[in-house]
Design an enzyme around this catalytic site. Structure first.
Site, PDB file in Angstrom:
ATOM      1  N   TYR A 158       0.751  -1.094  -0.092  1.00 59.58           N
ATOM      2  CA  TYR A 158      -0.065  -0.177  -0.147  1.00 59.58           C
ATOM      3  C   TYR A 158       0.723   1.246   0.014  1.00 59.58           C
ATOM      4  CZ  TYR A 158      -2.931  -3.831   1.429  1.00 59.58           C
ATOM      5  OH  TYR A 158      -3.638  -5.134   1.526  1.00 59.58           O
ATOM      6  N   THR A 230      -6.627   1.353  18.231  1.00 62.55           N
ATOM      7  CA  THR A 230      -7.310   1.578  19.318  1.00 62.55           C
ATOM      8  C   THR A 230      -7.979   2.900  19.410  1.00 62.55           C
ATOM      9  OG1 THR A 230      -5.523   2.262  20.413  1.00 62.55           O
ATOM     10  CG2 THR A 230      -5.872  -0.032  20.744  1.00 62.55           C
TER      11      THR A 230
END
Ligand code: NAG
Ligand code: NAG
Length: 327
Positions: A158, A230
């Protein structure tokens, strides 16, 4: 009743987010660590973040040492020793170091459980307003006063983090538990010495020549599992690597950190700390480790991780033909 009020408040927030253009523009800023835009609502605030609510491979988790699975094929983790420059930002939600966009020599993260080369991108700093709060991951139920997370994206497949976060094997998160100690990590000082420059939301300060390798604790041991970022959008493309030793911060450095604010100088709101997402269910995931069972008790500085010494899974038994041979 409370639930109705909460629902009404949430509807109001959604309406505000949807219909007021200035707010929509800063949609990405509409999340917090408490109240009606807190972790329980991240998935509802923004339709792009459904995993925050519905995901089954979420982070952080509590690592139970006796449930670790020893994996002899896990390799040592490699982090380039090249130094990076970037900026530390107080976003109002958290403290993030982002590497300079025009960096030529990217720091590569590879080896360990990783099948690809990842490019370091940012550091998130989680900490508590008191010593019993701070880290997102827990070890055997123990919360550290802080946790430093190094994020990188898969640079073989990517182009950047925003592309990688949606894609398979997109992200790596390296977690360093932070403990209070008198011999602090010297590299961490490069970061902690700038805390008074980022007291308020929206402030940032340059940090030059930071060696991520030197920031890491002196251990080859780690625990690894498949989880998520998170922070929103809780992307379930994250391979987590939790190093099996904390790094140390002084009390003074931690106090400096606790002076940071969620708001502006005029309206400081609340302290920035306690920026931890609550624990997420494991949902039958396996946490693997390269920690070998050791008999002798060594000098340990980190009581919460001492259970590694009692780790028994997959130990070799010469009388059992199914038992794996030790490496
Ligand atoms: C990271 O990997 C890329 C691609 O292999 C390489 O060009 C670059 O020099 C590496 N960075 C360092 C600091 O070695
Ligand atoms: C990330 O890469 C994708 C694909 O090349 C590109 O479309 C996008 O604009 C990039 N995003 C950023 C923030 O650079």
């Amino acid at each position: 009743m409370q639930r109705v009020l909460l629902g009404a408040a949430l509807a109001f927030v959604l309406a505000a987010v949807l219909f007021v253009p200035e707010i929509r523009a800063s949609w990405e800023e509409w999340w917090t660590y408490d109240g009606i835009s807190g972790p329980g609502f991240w998935g509802l605030i923004n339709p792009q973040w459904p995993l925050c609510t519905k995901g089954h491979r979420q982070s952080p988790i509590n690592v139970e040492p006796e449930k670790l699975l020893y994996d002899p094929y896990l390799r040592p983790l490699h982090v380039d020793k090249h130094k990076v420059s970037g900026s530390l930002h107080n976003t109002g939600q958290t403290l993030v170091f982002r590497v300079d966009k025009d960096t030529k020599h990217h720091v590569n993260i590879s080896g360990g459980p990783l099948a690809y080369r990842y490019q370091f991108e940012e550091i998130y700093i989680h900490y508590g307003t008191e010593n019993s709060l701070g880290s997102e991951h827990r070890i055997h139920g123990y919360t550290f006063p802080g946790e430093i997370q190094l994020y990188g994206f898969n640079a073989e497949l990517y182009h950047n983090m925003s592309e990688a976060q949606h894609k398979s094997q997109g992200i790596v998160g390296i977690s360093l538990m932070v403990q209070i100690g008198n011999t602090p990590n010297p590299e961490l000082r490069i970061i902690t010495s700038t805390f008074n420059q980022v007291l308020y939301k929206g402030t940032s300060t340059p940090i030059r020549h930071l060696s991520l390798r030197s920031l890491l604790p002196d251990t080859e041991q780690y625990m690894t599992y498949e989880g998520s970022t998170t922070h929103p959008g809780c992307w379930e493309t994250t391979v987590w690597i939790i190093l099996n030793k904390p790094i140390y911060i002084t009390k003074q450095e931690l106090y400096a950190l606790r002076k940071l604010n969620q708001g502006s100088a005029e309206m400081p709101k609340a302290p920035l700390g306690n920026n931890a997402r609550p624990l997420q269910p494991l949902h039958h995931r396996t946490v693997r480790t390269n920690i070998k069972f050791r008999w002798q008790e060594s000098a340990k500085k980190c009581p919460s991780m001492h259970r590694e010494m009692y780790y028994k899974a997959n130990t070799w038994n010469p009388n059992d033909p199914d038992s794996p041979y030790p490496v």
